[in-house]
Design an enzyme around this catalytic site. Sequence first.
Site, PDB file in Angstrom:
ATOM      1  N   ASP A 256     -13.875  -2.224   8.340  1.00  0.00           N
ATOM      2  CA  ASP A 256     -13.535  -1.058   9.154  1.00  0.00           C
ATOM      3  C   ASP A 256     -12.297  -0.410   8.550  1.00  0.00           C
ATOM      4  O   ASP A 256     -11.187  -0.918   8.698  1.00  0.00           O
ATOM      5  CB  ASP A 256     -13.230  -1.471  10.608  1.00  0.00           C
ATOM      6  CG  ASP A 256     -14.485  -1.921  11.362  1.00  0.00           C
ATOM      7  OD1 ASP A 256     -15.421  -2.413  10.698  1.00  0.00           O
ATOM      8  OD2 ASP A 256     -14.508  -1.790  12.592  1.00  0.00           O
TER       9      ASP A 256
ATOM     10  N   LYS B 152     -16.826   5.468  13.112  1.00  0.00           N
ATOM     11  CA  LYS B 152     -16.236   4.812  14.272  1.00  0.00           C
ATOM     12  C   LYS B 152     -15.177   5.717  14.880  1.00  0.00           C
ATOM     13  O   LYS B 152     -14.411   6.354  14.150  1.00  0.00           O
ATOM     14  CB  LYS B 152     -15.637   3.477  13.789  1.00  0.00           C
ATOM     15  CG  LYS B 152     -14.869   2.689  14.824  1.00  0.00           C
ATOM     16  CD  LYS B 152     -14.474   1.311  14.257  1.00  0.00           C
ATOM     17  CE  LYS B 152     -13.432   0.623  15.105  1.00  0.00           C
ATOM     18  NZ  LYS B 152     -12.979  -0.667  14.557  1.00  0.00           N
TER      19      LYS B 152
ATOM     20  N   LYS C 181     -20.010   3.749  16.025  1.00  0.00           N
ATOM     21  CA  LYS C 181     -19.309   2.713  16.788  1.00  0.00           C
ATOM     22  C   LYS C 181     -18.171   3.322  17.602  1.00  0.00           C
ATOM     23  O   LYS C 181     -17.137   3.662  17.049  1.00  0.00           O
ATOM     24  CB  LYS C 181     -18.756   1.651  15.825  1.00  0.00           C
ATOM     25  CG  LYS C 181     -17.890   0.595  16.511  1.00  0.00           C
ATOM     26  CD  LYS C 181     -17.412  -0.466  15.526  1.00  0.00           C
ATOM     27  CE  LYS C 181     -16.397  -1.402  16.173  1.00  0.00           C
ATOM     28  NZ  LYS C 181     -15.812  -2.363  15.234  1.00  0.00           N
TER      29      LYS C 181
END
Lengths: 331, 289
Positions: A163, A231, A267
């Site tokens: 991430d 995300k 996400k």
Amino acid sequence: MPSPVPAYAPDAAGRLAALSDVTASDRALRRFLHGLPGVDAVGLEARAAGLGTRSIKTTAKAYAIDLAISMIDLTTLEGADTPGKVRALCAKGIQPDPTDRTTPKVAAICVYPDMVATAKEALGDSGIHVASVATAFPAGRTALPVKLADTADAVAAGADEIDMVIDRGAFLSGRYLEVFEEIRAVKQACVRADKSVAHLKVIFENGELATYDNIRRCSWLAMLAGADFIKTSTGKVAVNATPPNTLLMLEAVRDFRATVGVQVGVKPAGGIRTSKDAIKYLVMVNETLGDDWLSPDWFRFGASSLLNDLLMQRQKLSTGRYSGPDYVTVD
Amino acid sequence: MSEQSRLSVFKTYKLYVGGKFPRSESGRVYEVTDSKGGSWLANAPQASRKDARDAVVAARKAFGGWSGATAYNRGQVLYRVAEMLEGRREQFVREVAEAEGLSKSKAGAAVDAAVDRWVWYAGWTDKIAQVVGGANPVAGPYFNLSTPEPTGVVAVLAPQDSSLLGLVSVLAPVIATGSTAVVVASEAAPLPALSFGEVLATSDVPGGVVNILSGRTAELATPLASHQDVNALDLTGASVDLARTLEEAAADNLKRVRRPAPEDWSTDPGTSRLTAWLETKTVWHPIGV
């Protein structure tokens, strides 16, 4: 159009190359991103609020709860994380509710890079991924070589997913190509020596991007650069995932697949604490993207306390009695 | 038209949950009537099991702060409630008179008794520990100390017959000892209880320490009795049959249960209602040299 492929597939690069002219120079990229249609903020918020009013009950609710559990990236990103805490979290991820063996396992455990090895060992062959934040999470304010080393470190330790945070400073000052190149470089760093790859999630930090237009631009920028997932946020600032900005990103991945034929996951992270909220997001995914995205491969929740609430709701559905915090773990 | 008549302003009675006054999540109300003539008094909210669930969440959230407050502080807060109640005496006399079909003087006596009862329990907050706790003699070089601790979230079925004095008599002991309460008001006469929520909101009782629901007692009591996050159950307002099924449901997570019994609210209550919601913690401590 041929069937869509994920961004980590071998032929994804070829499909992205179809849009190589827009990423050829800083000017071309800016022209493209600023040429994206503007976001109708009122309409977006109304649509997100409207999708939040659906009533999901009984069997549909049970399905949604199990699906939400299986989509969770169970997260601990604190300065006070210890190997013991990470191991405890891994045990919980494998068997979220020890009183009910039918509870599905979570999708991934999300930790800082130095905890990846610990998590990897604790998870063993459970099939749960280890996600690691990298690139100087959460601020992202270091030099590129440091970010790449951070990423390579996590990948070498066995992280299945990375991430990364984008450089919001560069994005907000309009240096889009710099952000683009940085994402590309981090994606390169996600390749291991044995040619296996860690999937790349790109964190925008929507709360710092200020406008919906910026979120749309950032979504396209990240997807063009080869993100496997986009995300919403780090969970470390005041504004995290909200239904409107997640809906906007869902629309971006839908449009991107229709244009390029590459499928990207989404996400939302931070601020999703109750089953009710989680189910609202699932409704949004289903209504915007359909079944194709309703799996842990394409949609994740970045959350920690959400899991306990889902478990309590699950216990309520199976026993008929309201459950309480005494019957889930204290994390 | 010489005398201009005012339009009457009807009161919307609402629940009291988490320090706020919500309507029932179900949107339902039921008609509350005068106990004598059967004339309409007001619409009371008919709470659902989800309101009960929300009330338990609020009570659990408030428990840490309330049980952690010093007993002295709790006593002061409770005394403040009595002051507020006294200030609204006229309103409560009217509501109790209508609800229970009493004469004005008898209703006045009931309200006075309720205020006195509340003050009486307010005095107990920092004294109960001396009565039920203490230093135990042991055969060894140890201090052995027993202290009473609050049970947690207590679901209270308020008495059906006495709308204010009865309510006060069952509620005050729960919060005096540091537990938090979810109260199901008298089904036929909930209005004084709902107004009592306003008294609590304007005194210094933290939101969520007391939550007051009105509606069908059986409908609300069932989810409360089986709720895993409720620690104790006061069945005072339950009928014999209902009390039996509730006690069975409450056994699942070993709730403390106080069974219903005939009560005379005008007599000295004693300390049994205080001690019902206490757990005794005993610690051994070596005597220093």
